[in-house]
Scaffold this motif. Structure first.
Motif, short mmCIF file in Angstrom:
data_model
loop_
_atom_site.label_atom_id
_atom_site.label_comp_id
_atom_site.label_asym_id
_atom_site.label_seq_id
_atom_site.Cartn_x
_atom_site.Cartn_y
_atom_site.Cartn_z
N ILE A 30 0.85 -1.18 0.00
CA ILE A 30 0.00 0.00 0.00
C ILE A 30 0.89 1.24 0.00
O ILE A 30 2.00 1.22 0.55
CB ILE A 30 -0.95 0.02 1.22
CG1 ILE A 30 -0.15 -0.03 2.53
CG2 ILE A 30 -1.95 -1.14 1.16
CD1 ILE A 30 -1.01 0.09 3.78
N ASP A 42 -4.72 8.54 3.72
CA ASP A 42 -5.35 7.51 2.89
C ASP A 42 -4.24 6.75 2.18
O ASP A 42 -3.08 7.17 2.18
CB ASP A 42 -6.29 8.17 1.87
CG ASP A 42 -7.34 7.18 1.33
OD1 ASP A 42 -7.24 5.97 1.65
OD2 ASP A 42 -8.25 7.64 0.61
N TYR A 43 -4.59 5.56 1.67
CA TYR A 43 -3.60 4.83 0.89
C TYR A 43 -4.31 4.08 -0.22
O TYR A 43 -5.51 3.84 -0.19
CB TYR A 43 -2.75 3.89 1.75
CG TYR A 43 -3.50 2.83 2.54
CD1 TYR A 43 -4.00 1.68 1.93
CD2 TYR A 43 -3.65 2.96 3.92
CE1 TYR A 43 -4.66 0.70 2.67
CE2 TYR A 43 -4.31 1.99 4.68
CZ TYR A 43 -4.81 0.86 4.04
OH TYR A 43 -5.46 -0.11 4.77
N HIS A 45 -3.86 0.65 -2.95
CA HIS A 45 -3.22 -0.65 -3.13
C HIS A 45 -2.48 -0.63 -4.47
O HIS A 45 -3.12 -0.51 -5.54
CB HIS A 45 -4.25 -1.76 -3.11
CG HIS A 45 -4.89 -1.95 -1.77
ND1 HIS A 45 -5.88 -1.12 -1.29
CD2 HIS A 45 -4.67 -2.89 -0.80
CE1 HIS A 45 -6.26 -1.53 -0.09
NE2 HIS A 45 -5.52 -2.61 0.23
N LYS A 65 -8.63 2.69 -3.38
CA LYS A 65 -8.25 3.50 -2.23
C LYS A 65 -9.02 3.04 -1.00
O LYS A 65 -10.18 2.64 -1.09
CB LYS A 65 -8.54 4.97 -2.51
CG LYS A 65 -7.77 5.52 -3.70
CD LYS A 65 -8.20 6.93 -4.02
CE LYS A 65 -7.47 7.45 -5.26
NZ LYS A 65 -7.91 8.81 -5.64
N LEU A 66 -8.33 3.12 0.15
CA LEU A 66 -8.90 2.61 1.40
C LEU A 66 -10.24 3.25 1.72
O LEU A 66 -11.22 2.57 2.02
CB LEU A 66 -7.91 2.83 2.55
CG LEU A 66 -8.45 2.49 3.96
CD1 LEU A 66 -8.64 0.98 4.09
CD2 LEU A 66 -7.51 3.00 5.03
N ARG A 67 -10.30 4.57 1.65
CA ARG A 67 -11.52 5.26 2.09
C ARG A 67 -12.68 5.06 1.13
O ARG A 67 -13.82 5.31 1.49
CB ARG A 67 -11.23 6.75 2.30
CG ARG A 67 -10.29 6.98 3.49
CD ARG A 67 -10.20 8.43 3.90
NE ARG A 67 -9.27 8.60 5.01
CZ ARG A 67 -9.58 8.44 6.30
NH1 ARG A 67 -10.81 8.11 6.62
NH2 ARG A 67 -8.67 8.61 7.23
N ALA A 74 -11.94 2.99 7.87
CA ALA A 74 -10.67 3.42 7.30
C ALA A 74 -9.74 4.03 8.35
O ALA A 74 -8.52 3.78 8.32
CB ALA A 74 -10.94 4.45 6.18
N TRP A 77 -7.50 1.44 10.15
CA TRP A 77 -6.42 0.85 9.35
C TRP A 77 -5.33 1.89 9.07
O TRP A 77 -4.14 1.56 9.08
CB TRP A 77 -6.99 0.32 8.04
CG TRP A 77 -7.90 -0.87 8.23
CD1 TRP A 77 -9.25 -0.86 8.16
CD2 TRP A 77 -7.52 -2.20 8.51
NE1 TRP A 77 -9.76 -2.12 8.39
CE2 TRP A 77 -8.71 -2.97 8.61
CE3 TRP A 77 -6.30 -2.84 8.70
CZ2 TRP A 77 -8.71 -4.34 8.89
CZ3 TRP A 77 -6.29 -4.20 8.97
CH2 TRP A 77 -7.47 -4.94 9.08
N VAL A 78 -5.71 3.14 8.79
CA VAL A 78 -4.72 4.19 8.56
C VAL A 78 -3.84 4.37 9.80
O VAL A 78 -2.62 4.54 9.70
CB VAL A 78 -5.42 5.52 8.18
CG1 VAL A 78 -4.44 6.70 8.30
CG2 VAL A 78 -5.98 5.44 6.77
N TYR A 81 -1.28 1.19 10.01
CA TYR A 81 -0.22 1.18 9.02
C TYR A 81 0.54 2.51 8.98
O TYR A 81 1.73 2.55 8.63
CB TYR A 81 -0.81 0.88 7.64
CG TYR A 81 -1.40 -0.51 7.54
CD1 TYR A 81 -0.75 -1.60 8.09
CD2 TYR A 81 -2.61 -0.71 6.88
CE1 TYR A 81 -1.29 -2.89 8.00
CE2 TYR A 81 -3.17 -1.98 6.78
CZ TYR A 81 -2.51 -3.07 7.36
OH TYR A 81 -3.06 -4.32 7.28
#
Length: 543
Positions: A30, A42-43, A45, A65-67, A74, A77-78, A81
């Motif tokens: 990510i 945000d990230y 993949h 995107k994660l969000r 989200a 997880w943000v 990581y």
């Protein structure tokens, strides 16, 4: 020396790609970017293997995107990581991906250099294990409640079983009691009717045999109630320090005559046997009953062994024998007879239960012994197997005082010189009993004052009337029992002698037979000469 050939970069990449494509664990890279929520908020993949979808349950993740994928979760997880990205420290954790309901076991590390803003993630689906662990935690949390519920349910079932067994025993008891008492009452009633008929006919000479028959039936009824009271642990006991070895030795000749010549008697007396606080006459009755039962179990003859022993009952023995820990002495009677089945042994102490033919046993012998032992603070146990004989042991608490003293003899008083104006207060709620006692007192030359309850008796005692002896029932109506009346009487008239009479022994009221000096007890029904003897003795001692 020829140099080793170096692997081609293309072949090495193919090997890594094959591993990447076939591994069971999900893997992705990510890359963080700045978004509306702030820097690195945000990230996206940038890389993922096929196992990503199998483990996470999300297809076609590359470029997502994660969000946009999981907006509701989200931030969590943000945070995880983002910490790896900012610190460079790898982490391992387990977390639920709520969007798909998968529990993931994750390990994550930063890709260098940090300026790439990339984090690698390796994970696998552990949903089955996580759910099993959660269920185990739930079970452990509720275990205590479930155990308590199970124990309560078992206690309820056991109580219902005990109640059923008790009602069965009560039914057997009342049936046997009604049968025996109806027979005795028929004899008493018939004899008295015939006596009345003969008197009206003028055939007075024939009356005596009917009166003797009625008296015999009355004595048998008294013996029956005595055995029932023994089973119920309500009989009157007069415990005293007893040398059990001496008691047994004094009974051997009687036992041998009772069981007959075909049965050998062996007496094994323990050296240094402790003293017991027990009613000697009741212990003699119990021993004789056990020997008679042993004889009946050996129709072809055999051997009866009577054995005494000192016993220390520890915690394990206490649970096994259902009695308090401590020092006891045992009196055991064993035979070489037919033995008992487990079913017979389980019911042996039930009143009116007998394996003997009709007419040869009342079924009250062992129940009487059981009640006597329990009332004496001890226990009785049966050890038996079919064909192996039977041993019955009576356990009695050790008495730490001196050996048995000699008891004073009570002389018959019915023929003693008449009284010299002494007055006896008679307190009993049964008019027929008061009439009987008052007539005996007049026969002996004493004056009598009657009262029907404790309060009335106490008022007489508080008056100035002369009272040389108090004769009182133990169970009186009106809130004051006979023992309370006697204590109140002695508080007002120290040294007043007391004769307790009772239809059954309220043994706790009488301090378990440990009466004070100048107090005696007589159990109903009683013989007239026994009543007269006790009254004469107590009045004479009080003079």
């Amino acid at each position: 020396m020829n140099p080793q050939p170096q692997p081609q970069p293309t072949a090495e990449l193919e090997r890594y790609r094959a591993l990447f494509e076939t591994m069971d664990e999900g893997f992705c890279v990510i890359e963080f970017f700045d978004g509306p929520h702030g820097p690195n908020s945000d990230y996206v993949h940038v890389l993922a293997n096929p196992a990503y979808e199998r483990n996470a349950g999300i297809p076609n993740v590359v470029g997502q995107k994660l969000r946009e994928m999981v907006p509701d979760e989200a931030d969590g997880w943000v945070e995880l990581y983002g910490t790896v990205l900012s610190t460079g420290q790898p982490i391992r954790f387990q977390r639920e991906l709520v969007a798909t309901g998968r529990f993931l076991e994750v390990s994550s590390f930063r890709l260098e250099p940090a300026t790439l803003r990339q984090v690698a993630v390796l994970f696998k689906d552990v949903s089955d294990r996580a759910r099993a662990e959660a269920e185990l935690r739930r079970l452990n949390e509720t275990l205590e409640a479930r155990v308590a519920a199970a124990v309560e349910e078992r206690a309820t079932i056991e109580e219902a079983l005990r109640q059923s067994q008790k009602m069965e025993a009560v039914g057997q008891l009342t049936g046997g009691l009604a049968h025996d008492f109806n027979n005795l009452l028929a004899g008493i009633s018939g004899s008295l009717e015939l006596a009345q008929m003969r008197i009206s006919q003028g055939r007075v000479a024939e009356v005596e045999k009917y009166l003797l028959t009625a008296q015999g039936a009355t004595r048998r009824a008294a013996a029956l109630t005595h055995r029932l009271l023994a089973f119920a642990r309500r009989q009157t006991l007069l415990p005293r320090p007893v040398n059990v070895n001496r008691l047994v030795a004094g009974m051997i000749e009687l036992i041998q005559r009772t069981v007959g010549p075909s049965v050998a008697i062996e007496n094994v007396a323990a050296t240094g046997l402790w003293t017991a606080m027990v009613d000697a006459s009741q212990l003699e009755n119990a021993l004789l009953n056990l020997c008679i039962n042993a004889r009946d179990a050996m129709p072809e003859g055999g051997r009866i062994t009577i054995e005494t022993c000192n016993r220390w009952i520890d915690a394990a023995g206490s649970r096994q024998l259902d009695m308090p820990e401590g020092q006891y002495l045992s009196l055991c009677v064993s035979d070489t007879g037919t033995g008992m089945t487990p079913e017979v042994r389980a019911r042996a102490f039930d009143p009116f239960f007998t394996t003997k033919p009709i007419g040869e046993g009342t079924g009250l012998g062992l129940s009487m012994i059981y009640g006597f032992a329990k009332q004496s603070g001890g226990q009785v146990r049966i050890y038996s197997e079919p064909g192996e004989g039977t041993m019955v042991c009576i356990y009695l608490p050790r008495h730490l005082g001196d050996d048995e003293p000699e008891l004073p003899t009570i002389e018959p008083a019915i023929t003693a010189p008449p009284g010299a104006g002494e007055t006896v207060l008679v307190v009993d709620d049964e008019p027929s009993v008061r009439l009987l006692i008052v007539d005996v007192l007049h026969e002996l030359g004493y004056a009598a004052i009657e009262a029907a309850d404790g309060a009335s008796g106490l008022r007489i005692l508080e008056s100035g009337a002369r009272i040389d002896l108090l004769v009182t029932d133990v169970g009186l109506p009106g809130g004051m029992n006979g023992r309370q009346l006697a204590d109140a009487a002695r508080a007002r008239r120290p040294g007043l002698h007391v004769l307790f009479i009772t239809g059954f022994a309220e043994n706790a009221l009488l301090n378990n037979g440990q009466l004070e000096p100048g107090m005696q007890v007589l159990t109903k029904p009683f013989a007239i000469d026994a009543l007269a003897s006790r009254i004469r003795q107590l009045v004479r001692v009080g003079d």
